[in-house]
Design an enzyme around this catalytic site. Structure first.
Site, mmCIF file in Angstrom:
data_model
loop_
_atom_site.group_PDB
_atom_site.id
_atom_site.type_symbol
_atom_site.label_atom_id
_atom_site.label_comp_id
_atom_site.label_asym_id
_atom_site.label_seq_id
_atom_site.Cartn_x
_atom_site.Cartn_y
_atom_site.Cartn_z
ATOM 1 N N GLY A 42 0.765 -1.251 0.000
ATOM 2 C CA GLY A 42 0.000 0.000 0.000
ATOM 3 C C GLY A 42 0.789 1.291 0.000
ATOM 4 O O GLY A 42 0.303 2.310 -0.493
ATOM 5 N N GLU A 98 3.901 4.066 6.157
ATOM 6 C CA GLU A 98 2.694 3.242 6.017
ATOM 7 C C GLU A 98 1.604 4.055 5.311
ATOM 8 O O GLU A 98 1.548 5.284 5.433
ATOM 9 C CB GLU A 98 2.253 2.785 7.426
ATOM 10 N N ASP A 99 0.763 3.354 4.587
ATOM 11 C CA ASP A 99 -0.324 4.029 3.879
ATOM 12 C C ASP A 99 -1.408 4.523 4.842
ATOM 13 O O ASP A 99 -1.780 5.685 4.832
ATOM 14 C CB ASP A 99 -0.938 3.114 2.800
ATOM 15 N N ASP A 102 -5.504 2.014 10.546
ATOM 16 C CA ASP A 102 -6.953 1.857 10.690
ATOM 17 C C ASP A 102 -7.229 1.394 12.129
ATOM 18 O O ASP A 102 -7.281 2.211 13.042
ATOM 19 C CB ASP A 102 -7.391 0.846 9.627
ATOM 20 N N PHE A 151 -13.886 3.618 3.438
ATOM 21 C CA PHE A 151 -12.874 2.768 2.803
ATOM 22 C C PHE A 151 -12.302 3.510 1.601
ATOM 23 O O PHE A 151 -13.015 3.836 0.661
ATOM 24 C CB PHE A 151 -13.481 1.429 2.380
ATOM 25 N N ARG A 164 -4.821 0.749 -7.181
ATOM 26 C CA ARG A 164 -3.556 1.220 -6.592
ATOM 27 C C ARG A 164 -2.927 2.324 -7.440
ATOM 28 O O ARG A 164 -2.180 3.151 -6.936
ATOM 29 C CB ARG A 164 -2.554 0.056 -6.457
HETATM 30 P P1 5GP Z 1 -5.138 -1.994 10.527
HETATM 31 O O1 5GP Z 1 -4.354 -3.185 10.989
HETATM 32 O O2 5GP Z 1 -4.632 -0.673 11.067
HETATM 33 O O3 5GP Z 1 -6.610 -2.170 10.804
HETATM 34 O O4 5GP Z 1 -5.089 -1.972 8.967
HETATM 35 C C1 5GP Z 1 -3.946 -1.730 8.302
HETATM 36 C C2 5GP Z 1 -4.051 -2.125 6.849
HETATM 37 O O5 5GP Z 1 -5.398 -2.370 6.395
HETATM 38 C C3 5GP Z 1 -3.568 -0.954 6.037
HETATM 39 O O6 5GP Z 1 -2.158 -0.957 5.924
HETATM 40 C C4 5GP Z 1 -4.279 -1.177 4.736
HETATM 41 O O7 5GP Z 1 -3.544 -2.077 3.938
HETATM 42 C C5 5GP Z 1 -5.612 -1.814 5.123
HETATM 43 N N1 5GP Z 1 -6.656 -0.773 5.192
HETATM 44 C C6 5GP Z 1 -7.207 -0.218 6.282
HETATM 45 N N2 5GP Z 1 -8.128 0.709 5.948
HETATM 46 C C7 5GP Z 1 -8.137 0.752 4.600
HETATM 47 C C8 5GP Z 1 -8.879 1.529 3.636
HETATM 48 O O8 5GP Z 1 -9.712 2.404 3.928
HETATM 49 N N3 5GP Z 1 -8.603 1.258 2.333
HETATM 50 C C9 5GP Z 1 -7.711 0.329 1.929
HETATM 51 N N4 5GP Z 1 -7.548 0.154 0.614
HETATM 52 N N5 5GP Z 1 -7.008 -0.421 2.798
HETATM 53 C C10 5GP Z 1 -7.214 -0.198 4.115
#
Ligand code: 5GP
Length: 173
Positions: A42, A98-99, A102, A151, A164
């Site tokens: 990402g 990091e992208d 969440d 999302f 992407r």
């Molecule tokens: P976390 O572990 O913080 O819940 O999620 C981290 C990963 O989930 C991010 O690095 C990303 O790859 C994916 N992710 C979380 N929210 C989004 C979103 O709104 N869109 C996309 N495309 N990926 C997300």
């Protein structure tokens, strides 16, 4: 057919914010060596732009591939390393790129994992954060934008591996 995502942050807005983050990191790390650890897939576009916005003499770049398991768009915190760093980070100043943070579960896993490699310091640069879904407290040192619980795709972020390549951050309705 999934409709074209509508714009949340335009290409110009992203470029401006990335320039600001790069300038701040440059200021804070002046005279130091910095290892950027870009989290794949990402953050590949964000990391590419951020790296070019950092004006330091000694910047190294490495990649860490993560796959986060979950149902649909929900993270579980169970994370697999799909591609590991190519050099040790012991005694290095590391910046995770990091992208999006969440729930924070992937980042927590990453911090725990990196800590075992004994870096001198670890900071986080994340383009986006969704505080509404936070499950663990993550202190983001350099943050692009805070967003609501939507999302998002584009600028490296996918939906089922699509989008992407969008130059902007968008939302699928
Ligand atoms: P976390 O572990 O913080 O819940 O999620 C981290 C990963 O989930 C991010 O690095 C990303 O790859 C994916 N992710 C979380 N929210 C989004 C979103 O709104 N869109 C996309 N495309 N990926 C997300």
């Amino acid at each position: 057919m999934i409709p074209k995502p509508h714009v949340m942050f335009s290409e110009a807005q992203l470029a401006e914010r990335v320039r600001e983050l790069g300038a701040k990191i440059t200021e804070d790390y002046r005279g130091r060596h910095l290892v950027l650890v870009a989290i794949l897939k990402g953050s590949f576009l964000f990391a590419a732009d951020l790296a070019r916005a950092i004006d330091l003499e000694d910047v190294r770049i490495d990649f860490l591939g993560l796959r986060s398991y979950g149902s649909g768009t929900e993270s579980s915190g169970i994370v697999q390393i799909t591609h590991d760093l190519t050099f040790p980070v012991e005694n290095q100043d590391v910046m995770i790129v990091e992208d999006i943070v969440d729930t924070g579960l992937s980042m927590q896993y990453l911090l725990d994992n990196l800590a075992t490699r004994r870096p001198r310091s670890v900071k986080i640069c994340a383009l986006l954060q969704k505080p509404a879904r936070s499950r663990v407290k993550i202190d983001i040192d350099y943050l692009g934008f805070t967003i609501e619980d939507k999302f998002v795709v584009g600028y490296g972020l996918d939906y089922a591996e699509k989008f992407r390549n969008l130059p902007y951050i968008g939302v699928i309705e």
